[in-house]
Design an enzyme around this catalytic site. Structure first.
Site, PDB file in Angstrom:
ATOM      1  N   HIS A  61       0.184  -1.342   0.088  1.00 28.66           N
ATOM      2  CA  HIS A  61       0.260   0.085  -0.700  1.00 28.66           C
ATOM      3  C   HIS A  61       0.722   1.483   0.375  1.00 28.66           C
ATOM      4  O   HIS A  61       1.904   1.513   0.685  1.00 28.66           O
ATOM      5  CB  HIS A  61      -0.754   0.125   0.868  1.00 28.66           C
ATOM      6  N   LYS A  71       5.509   6.936   7.718  1.00 25.48           N
ATOM      7  CA  LYS A  71       4.741   5.789   8.289  1.00 25.48           C
ATOM      8  C   LYS A  71       6.253   5.366   8.974  1.00 25.48           C
ATOM      9  O   LYS A  71       7.292   5.058   8.498  1.00 25.48           O
ATOM     10  CB  LYS A  71       4.013   4.922   7.197  1.00 25.48           C
ATOM     11  N   TYR A 131       1.175   1.945  13.445  1.00 28.84           N
ATOM     12  CA  TYR A 131       1.296   3.387  12.693  1.00 28.84           C
ATOM     13  C   TYR A 131       1.242   4.304  12.454  1.00 28.84           C
ATOM     14  O   TYR A 131       0.179   4.843  12.470  1.00 28.84           O
ATOM     15  CB  TYR A 131       1.865   2.471  11.475  1.00 28.84           C
ATOM     16  N   ASP A 169      -6.104  -6.545  -2.290  1.00 33.88           N
ATOM     17  CA  ASP A 169      -5.038  -6.372  -2.546  1.00 33.88           C
ATOM     18  C   ASP A 169      -4.934  -7.572  -3.269  1.00 33.88           C
ATOM     19  O   ASP A 169      -3.878  -7.857  -3.827  1.00 33.88           O
ATOM     20  CB  ASP A 169      -4.085  -7.130  -0.653  1.00 33.88           C
TER      21      ASP A 169
END
Length: 190
Positions: A61, A71, A131, A169
């Protein structure tokens, strides 16, 4: 904290200094001052948490500009194989990846700058991944690349029969078909 550079420029491993005694342990999981001086100045604006069972694979992603995200990833419970892919066209490491086991036990963190795709595979019965992001979630800027793209050479450390993917996905394009990505010569922090 200890900061180690990976083979992808800007992607770094962070290990906190843990103080332990017979009562348990203590560590700073994040310090803005240390992060800015040892990694790069980043203003995180959103914290996310993902809880998954063994075999779940999320990714690869990313968010496209103007909502590209950095991130800072860590696992608080369980074990995951975390992976980052350079998706900056023109980069000397374009399409290369690094992977690293993150766990509640090793307390490692991984910083992923803008211009990279991120994913992980859950290796324990359950994993909690947290995250920090430096831009807000922007669904119109979402991007995804298939973890099954053989050109990336990802080893998920799972048997194919164990892998659990979301519909999104599972239908993700190969890197070569991903459309708009990032440009190595553009500063996405400017």
């Amino acid at each position: 904290m200890k900061v180690s550079q990976t083979e992808l420029d800007g992607v770094v491993i962070i290990e906190p200094r843990v103080v332990s005694d017979d009562r348990g342990c203590f560590f700073e999981s994040y310090s803005q001052r240390e992060f800015d001086s040892m990694v790069r100045p980043v203003r995180f604006v959103q914290d996310n948490e993902s809880v998954s069972c063994r075999g779940v694979v999320r990714g690869l992603h990313f968010q496209r500009a103007p909502h590209a995200q950095s991130k800072l990833v860590r696992v608080t419970e369980g074990r995951v194989l975390d992976f980052v892919v350079d998706i900056r066209r023109g980069s000397p490491t374009f399409a290369r990846h690094v992977s690293l086991e993150l766990s509640g036990d090793n307390r490692r963190q991984l910083f992923i700058p803008r211009g990279f795709a991120h994913g992980f595979a859950v290796l324990s019965d359950r994993a909690v991944l947290q995250y920090k992001c430096d831009d807000f979630y922007a669904p119109q800027s979402e991007g995804v690349i298939s973890v099954n793209d053989s050109s990336l050479g990802l080893d998920l450390h799972l048997n194919p029969s164990e892998i659990i993917l979301s519909a999104r996905d599972a239908a993700a394009p190969l890197l070569s078909d991903a459309g708009e990505l990032f440009d190595y010569n553009t500063d996405y922090y400017a």
